[in-house]
Every structure is written in structure tokens, then in C-alpha cells.
Design a protein around this motif. Structure first.
Motif, PDB file in Angstrom:
ATOM      1  N   ARG A  24     -27.919  53.941  26.891  1.00  0.00           N
ATOM      2  CA  ARG A  24     -27.142  52.861  26.263  1.00  0.00           C
ATOM      3  C   ARG A  24     -27.988  51.592  26.351  1.00  0.00           C
ATOM      4  NH1 ARG A  24     -21.878  49.853  28.246  1.00  0.00           N
ATOM      5  NH2 ARG A  24     -21.202  49.106  26.219  1.00  0.00           N
ATOM      6  N   ASP A  25     -29.135  51.651  25.702  1.00  0.00           N
ATOM      7  CA  ASP A  25     -30.165  50.628  25.892  1.00  0.00           C
ATOM      8  C   ASP A  25     -29.685  49.220  25.566  1.00  0.00           C
ATOM      9  OD1 ASP A  25     -31.638  52.777  26.511  1.00  0.00           O
ATOM     10  OD2 ASP A  25     -33.126  52.572  24.910  1.00  0.00           O
ATOM     11  N   LEU A  26     -28.863  49.076  24.505  1.00  0.00           N
ATOM     12  CA  LEU A  26     -28.477  47.731  24.060  1.00  0.00           C
ATOM     13  C   LEU A  26     -27.662  46.988  25.108  1.00  0.00           C
ATOM     14  CD1 LEU A  26     -27.625  48.212  20.277  1.00  0.00           C
ATOM     15  CD2 LEU A  26     -29.664  47.168  21.309  1.00  0.00           C
ATOM     16  N   ALA A  27     -26.952  47.714  25.942  1.00  0.00           N
ATOM     17  CA  ALA A  27     -26.169  47.088  27.020  1.00  0.00           C
ATOM     18  C   ALA A  27     -26.811  47.351  28.376  1.00  0.00           C
ATOM     19  CB  ALA A  27     -24.744  47.597  26.993  1.00  0.00           C
ATOM     20  N   LEU A  28     -28.094  47.577  28.379  1.00  0.00           N
ATOM     21  CA  LEU A  28     -28.850  47.818  29.622  1.00  0.00           C
ATOM     22  C   LEU A  28     -28.214  48.929  30.464  1.00  0.00           C
ATOM     23  CD1 LEU A  28     -29.869  44.182  30.696  1.00  0.00           C
ATOM     24  CD2 LEU A  28     -30.790  45.624  28.900  1.00  0.00           C
ATOM     25  N   ASN A  29     -27.745  49.958  29.766  1.00  0.00           N
ATOM     26  CA  ASN A  29     -27.135  51.131  30.415  1.00  0.00           C
ATOM     27  C   ASN A  29     -25.913  50.783  31.257  1.00  0.00           C
ATOM     28  OD1 ASN A  29     -28.945  52.908  29.248  1.00  0.00           O
ATOM     29  ND2 ASN A  29     -30.385  52.800  30.958  1.00  0.00           N
ATOM     30  N   ALA A  30     -25.219  49.713  30.892  1.00  0.00           N
ATOM     31  CA  ALA A  30     -23.989  49.363  31.627  1.00  0.00           C
ATOM     32  C   ALA A  30     -23.007  50.531  31.557  1.00  0.00           C
ATOM     33  CB  ALA A  30     -23.362  48.101  31.041  1.00  0.00           C
ATOM     34  N   LEU A  31     -22.297  50.720  32.661  1.00  0.00           N
ATOM     35  CA  LEU A  31     -21.467  51.908  32.844  1.00  0.00           C
ATOM     36  C   LEU A  31     -20.085  51.714  32.225  1.00  0.00           C
ATOM     37  CD1 LEU A  31     -22.398  52.518  36.597  1.00  0.00           C
ATOM     38  CD2 LEU A  31     -23.357  53.710  34.602  1.00  0.00           C
ATOM     39  N   SER A  32     -20.007  51.814  30.904  1.00  0.00           N
ATOM     40  CA  SER A  32     -18.705  51.783  30.238  1.00  0.00           C
ATOM     41  C   SER A  32     -17.941  53.043  30.639  1.00  0.00           C
ATOM     42  CB  SER A  32     -18.896  51.766  28.726  1.00  0.00           C
ATOM     43  OG  SER A  32     -19.594  52.930  28.336  1.00  0.00           O
ATOM     44  N   SER A  33     -16.628  53.023  30.402  1.00  0.00           N
ATOM     45  CA  SER A  33     -15.830  54.227  30.690  1.00  0.00           C
ATOM     46  C   SER A  33     -16.340  55.409  29.865  1.00  0.00           C
ATOM     47  CB  SER A  33     -14.355  53.986  30.372  1.00  0.00           C
ATOM     48  OG  SER A  33     -13.848  53.004  31.234  1.00  0.00           O
ATOM     49  N   ALA A  34     -16.744  55.127  28.619  1.00  0.00           N
ATOM     50  CA  ALA A  34     -17.244  56.215  27.763  1.00  0.00           C
ATOM     51  C   ALA A  34     -18.506  56.832  28.360  1.00  0.00           C
ATOM     52  CB  ALA A  34     -17.516  55.686  26.362  1.00  0.00           C
ATOM     53  N   LEU A  35     -19.411  55.966  28.813  1.00  0.00           N
ATOM     54  CA  LEU A  35     -20.647  56.490  29.416  1.00  0.00           C
ATOM     55  C   LEU A  35     -20.316  57.298  30.667  1.00  0.00           C
ATOM     56  CD1 LEU A  35     -24.033  54.681  29.889  1.00  0.00           C
ATOM     57  CD2 LEU A  35     -23.078  56.060  31.706  1.00  0.00           C
ATOM     58  N   MET A  36     -19.446  56.739  31.489  1.00  0.00           N
ATOM     59  CA  MET A  36     -19.074  57.433  32.730  1.00  0.00           C
ATOM     60  C   MET A  36     -18.500  58.818  32.428  1.00  0.00           C
ATOM     61  SD  MET A  36     -16.129  56.320  35.466  1.00  0.00           S
ATOM     62  CE  MET A  36     -14.831  56.493  34.237  1.00  0.00           C
ATOM     63  N   GLN A  37     -17.563  58.861  31.469  1.00  0.00           N
ATOM     64  CA  GLN A  37     -16.920  60.145  31.164  1.00  0.00           C
ATOM     65  C   GLN A  37     -17.927  61.151  30.622  1.00  0.00           C
ATOM     66  OE1 GLN A  37     -13.692  58.837  28.683  1.00  0.00           O
ATOM     67  NE2 GLN A  37     -12.619  57.991  30.454  1.00  0.00           N
ATOM     68  N   GLU A  38     -18.825  60.651  29.774  1.00  0.00           N
ATOM     69  CA  GLU A  38     -19.836  61.538  29.187  1.00  0.00           C
ATOM     70  C   GLU A  38     -20.780  62.074  30.268  1.00  0.00           C
ATOM     71  OE1 GLU A  38     -21.282  59.617  25.617  1.00  0.00           O
ATOM     72  OE2 GLU A  38     -23.076  60.864  25.766  1.00  0.00           O
ATOM     73  N   LEU A  39     -21.203  61.177  31.131  1.00  0.00           N
ATOM     74  CA  LEU A  39     -22.131  61.570  32.203  1.00  0.00           C
ATOM     75  C   LEU A  39     -21.490  62.630  33.095  1.00  0.00           C
ATOM     76  CD1 LEU A  39     -24.772  61.024  33.839  1.00  0.00           C
ATOM     77  CD2 LEU A  39     -23.529  59.218  35.051  1.00  0.00           C
ATOM     78  N   ILE A  40     -20.268  62.366  33.520  1.00  0.00           N
ATOM     79  CA  ILE A  40     -19.606  63.294  34.439  1.00  0.00           C
ATOM     80  C   ILE A  40     -19.354  64.633  33.735  1.00  0.00           C
ATOM     81  CG2 ILE A  40     -17.481  63.714  35.743  1.00  0.00           C
ATOM     82  CD1 ILE A  40     -17.435  60.626  36.273  1.00  0.00           C
ATOM     83  N   ALA A  41     -18.861  64.574  32.490  1.00  0.00           N
ATOM     84  CA  ALA A  41     -18.545  65.823  31.771  1.00  0.00           C
ATOM     85  C   ALA A  41     -19.802  66.662  31.581  1.00  0.00           C
ATOM     86  CB  ALA A  41     -17.902  65.502  30.422  1.00  0.00           C
ATOM     87  N   LYS A  42     -20.891  66.013  31.195  1.00  0.00           N
ATOM     88  CA  LYS A  42     -22.122  66.781  30.954  1.00  0.00           C
ATOM     89  C   LYS A  42     -22.640  67.392  32.248  1.00  0.00           C
ATOM     90  CE  LYS A  42     -23.793  64.839  26.688  1.00  0.00           C
ATOM     91  NZ  LYS A  42     -24.561  63.837  25.992  1.00  0.00           N
ATOM     92  N   MET A  43     -22.566  66.638  33.325  1.00  0.00           N
ATOM     93  CA  MET A  43     -23.080  67.185  34.584  1.00  0.00           C
ATOM     94  C   MET A  43     -22.181  68.305  35.093  1.00  0.00           C
ATOM     95  SD  MET A  43     -24.879  63.884  36.299  1.00  0.00           S
ATOM     96  CE  MET A  43     -25.369  64.766  37.749  1.00  0.00           C
ATOM     97  N   GLN A  44     -20.882  68.175  34.888  1.00  0.00           N
ATOM     98  CA  GLN A  44     -19.980  69.259  35.315  1.00  0.00           C
ATOM     99  C   GLN A  44     -20.233  70.517  34.484  1.00  0.00           C
ATOM    100  OE1 GLN A  44     -16.168  67.274  35.016  1.00  0.00           O
ATOM    101  NE2 GLN A  44     -16.111  66.836  37.214  1.00  0.00           N
ATOM    102  N   GLN A  45     -20.470  70.327  33.165  1.00  0.00           N
ATOM    103  CA  GLN A  45     -20.761  71.495  32.322  1.00  0.00           C
ATOM    104  C   GLN A  45     -22.044  72.187  32.777  1.00  0.00           C
ATOM    105  OE1 GLN A  45     -21.030  69.872  28.371  1.00  0.00           O
ATOM    106  NE2 GLN A  45     -18.843  69.393  28.331  1.00  0.00           N
ATOM    107  N   LEU A  46     -23.047  71.361  33.083  1.00  0.00           N
ATOM    108  CA  LEU A  46     -24.322  71.930  33.514  1.00  0.00           C
ATOM    109  C   LEU A  46     -24.167  72.646  34.851  1.00  0.00           C
ATOM    110  CD1 LEU A  46     -26.592  68.961  32.460  1.00  0.00           C
ATOM    111  CD2 LEU A  46     -26.739  71.284  31.560  1.00  0.00           C
TER     112      LEU A  46
END
Ligand code: HXC
Length: 258
Positions: A24-46
Motif C-alpha cells: 500500500r505504497d501511497l499510504a506508506l503501508n499504513a495498516l488499514s482494516s482492509a490491509l489487516m484483514q487481507e494480510l491475516i486471511a492470506k497468511m491463514q490460507q497459506l
């Protein structure tokens, strides 16, 4: 293998290692709820696939992560914060059992520093800067900073960092014990992936138990921690990894834990 090249979080898999890049380069990778959910979901799937032996979490050369998303947070009420239990999903990130290495270049501020600390170990590029600047926003760290930083580097330095909000450079972070190793920025990712590959080739169960025992050292009194370690050690004699590891030593060959 590359999944979702345009997402907040990119995943590339090489062998048993998953490289997870905040995107999320434009916001310096700030941890929005969307980013958080995506990160957690992808890692749980993996993790559910059971063929990933280690994660590397990284950002880009300029910024690992600038923290929680201030723009998303700033107008929330206390009631909303409590009813949403804001930040509580991060417990699911911490709970990922597969080892997680944070590879940090540039800013790791606020929730960015906390994200790195929710990983099992942190490698830093020389440019890395760690801080808990929430005090400047009229709040305090909210994703574990007061707890994990204090356990990691002690009360004196945690107080210094959290009350002043100052920046701590990579070398100081290494000396303080927050960061395991510092590399030149250009070799950080390669070194982190190399370590991740090495971890992923060990026995899955012994890696998990070693990690759990270290985590317990933060939770338990010494006598109980030592007992936990010894019982876990004993239990590994019921599995194949101990048989293979010790047989390989005696037969002068490399162990194969696959
Ligand atoms: C939302 C952010 C952000 C953040 C940066 N941006 N950090 N947006 N949340 N945490 C956005 C900026 O608003 C800007 O958007 C764009 O990213 C580029 O940032 P700049 O500030 O223009 O870049 P620069 O001048 O290079 O400064 C970089 C920086 C600075 C030093 C990292 O952005 C900064 O101090 N960020 C905030 C760091 C921080 O306080 N983190 C802690 C957050 S609280 P536009 O649209 O203007 O281009 C937290 C814990 C929460 O993490 C716990 C409390 C409950």
C-alpha cells in the motif's frame, strides 16, 4: 507463484517460503482494516496448506510500515473503538504458528514496529528506523507496543521510546535486542529469505515446539518454563524428527525432515 499483484498484500511462494510484501505504497503501508484483514486471511490460507515452513514479511526500501491508519482512526468514538474491539484481529496474526520473519527497511513506526514485533524475529536493513510515536498523536501504542517492546528491550529503553516517540536506528535496535541482525539494505531480503529457507528445511514439529517454548519464556515463571521445555523435549522422542535427526548425525549425512 504470485497472487493478486494489485492487492494491499502481495504473496510470492518459493519452495516452502512465503514472501509477504505490504503493498500500500501511497499510504506508506499504513495498516488499514482492509490491509489487516487481507494480510491475516492470506497468511491463514497459506498456513492451512501445510506446505509453508516460514513467512517473510516485508515492505519496500523506504518504508516497512508507517503504522495504524490514522485517517481511518481519527474520527472514531470511544464507544466505536470498544464495540469494534479495534485492533483485536491482530491477535490472529500473532497466533499464526508458522515462523514469521520481519525484514525491515526504512520506517517501522507505531503499528509498523508492533507488526514487526508480532513476528518471531526481526532482521533490519541499515536504513531501518523503529519508533512508537503514538504519544505525538495523543494516544499510546495499541497493538502490543507497551508490552512487547518492554519485554524485548527492557523498561528503560521502552519508556524512553514510548514517552518521547523518538526514532531508533537499526544499529541501536540491534544493540537493544529488538533486531536479531542488521544487513546492508540491498542484501536484507536475500538474507531473510535464506534464513527462512533454512528454517523451513528443519523438522516442522521441532520448529513449532522451539518457537512455543521461547514464547512461553515470556509468559511463565522460570521453573514452569523449564518444565514446559523439558516435557516438550521429551515429547519429541515420540516423533519421526528426532529419529531422523539423530540417525543422520550418526550416519554422517544431512537430515531429511521433508
Ligand atoms: C495514514 C499515513 C500514515 C498513517 C503516512 N501516511 N503515514 N496515512 N496513516 N500512519 C500517508 C500520509 O498522510 C501521506 O498521504 C502519505 O502517506 C505520505 O506520507 P508523508 O507524511 O507525506 O511522507 P513523509 O513526509 O516522507 O513522512 C513519512 C513519515 C510520516 C515520517 C512516515 O508519514 C509519518 O510520521 N507518519 C505517521 C507515523 C505514525 O505516527 N505512526 C503511528 C500511527 S498510530 P497524502 O495523502 O498526504 O499523500 C499507530 C498505533 C495505533 O500505529 C495505536 C493507537 C490506538
Amino acid at each position: 507463484q504470485t497472487l493478486d499483484a494489485n492487492a494491499n498484500v502481495r504473496v510470492e511462494i518459493t519452495g516452502k517460503v512465503a514472501l509477504v510484501t505490504l503493498n500500500r505504497d501511497l499510504a506508506l503501508n499504513a495498516l488499514s482494516s482492509a490491509l489487516m484483514q487481507e494480510l491475516i486471511a492470506k497468511m491463514q490460507q497459506l498456513e492451512a496448506r501445510r506446505d509453508i515452513g516460514c513467512f517473510v514479511i516485508t515492505g519496500n526500501r523506504r518504508v516497512f510500515c508507517a503504522g495504524a491508519d490514522i485517517k481511518e482512526m481519527h474520527s472514531k468514538s470511544c464507544q466505536q473503538m470498544i464495540s469494534e474491539d479495534y485492533f483485536s484481529p491482530w491477535e490472529q496474526f500473532s497466533a499464526i504458528k508458522t515462523p514469521k520473519i520481519a525484514a525491515v527497511c526504512g520506517y517501522a513506526l507505531g503499528g509498523g514496529c508492533e507488526l514487526a514485533m508480532m513476528c518471531d524475529l526481526i532482521y533490519a536493513g541499515e536504513s531501518a528506523v523503529f519508533a512508537q510515536p503514538e504519544i505525538n498523536l495523543g494516544v499510546i501504542p495499541g497493538i502490543g507496543g507497551t508490552q512487547r517492546l518492554t519485554r524485548s528491550i527492557g523498561k528503560a529503553k521502552a519508556m524512553d521510546l514510548i514517552l518521547t516517540g523518538r526514532h531508533m536506528a537499526a544499529r541501536e535496535a540491534e544493540q537493544a535486542g529488538l533486531v536479531a541482525r542488521v544487513f546492508a539494505d540491498e542484501s536484507l531480503l536475500e538474507e531473510a529469505l535464506f534464513a527462512a529457507q533454512s528454517i523451513s528445511e528443519k523438522g516442522r514439529l521441532s520448529v513449532r515446539f522451539a518457537k512455543e517454548a521461547i514464547v512461553q519464556s515470556m509468559e511463565l515463571p522460570l521453573s514452569q518454563g523449564l518444565l514446559f521445555e523439558r516435557r516438550v523435549f521429551h515429547s519429541l522422542f515420540a516423533g519421526e524428527e528426532q529419529l531422523e535427526g539423530m540417525a543422520a548425525f550418526i550416519e554422517k549425512r544431512r537430515p531429511d525432515f521433508a
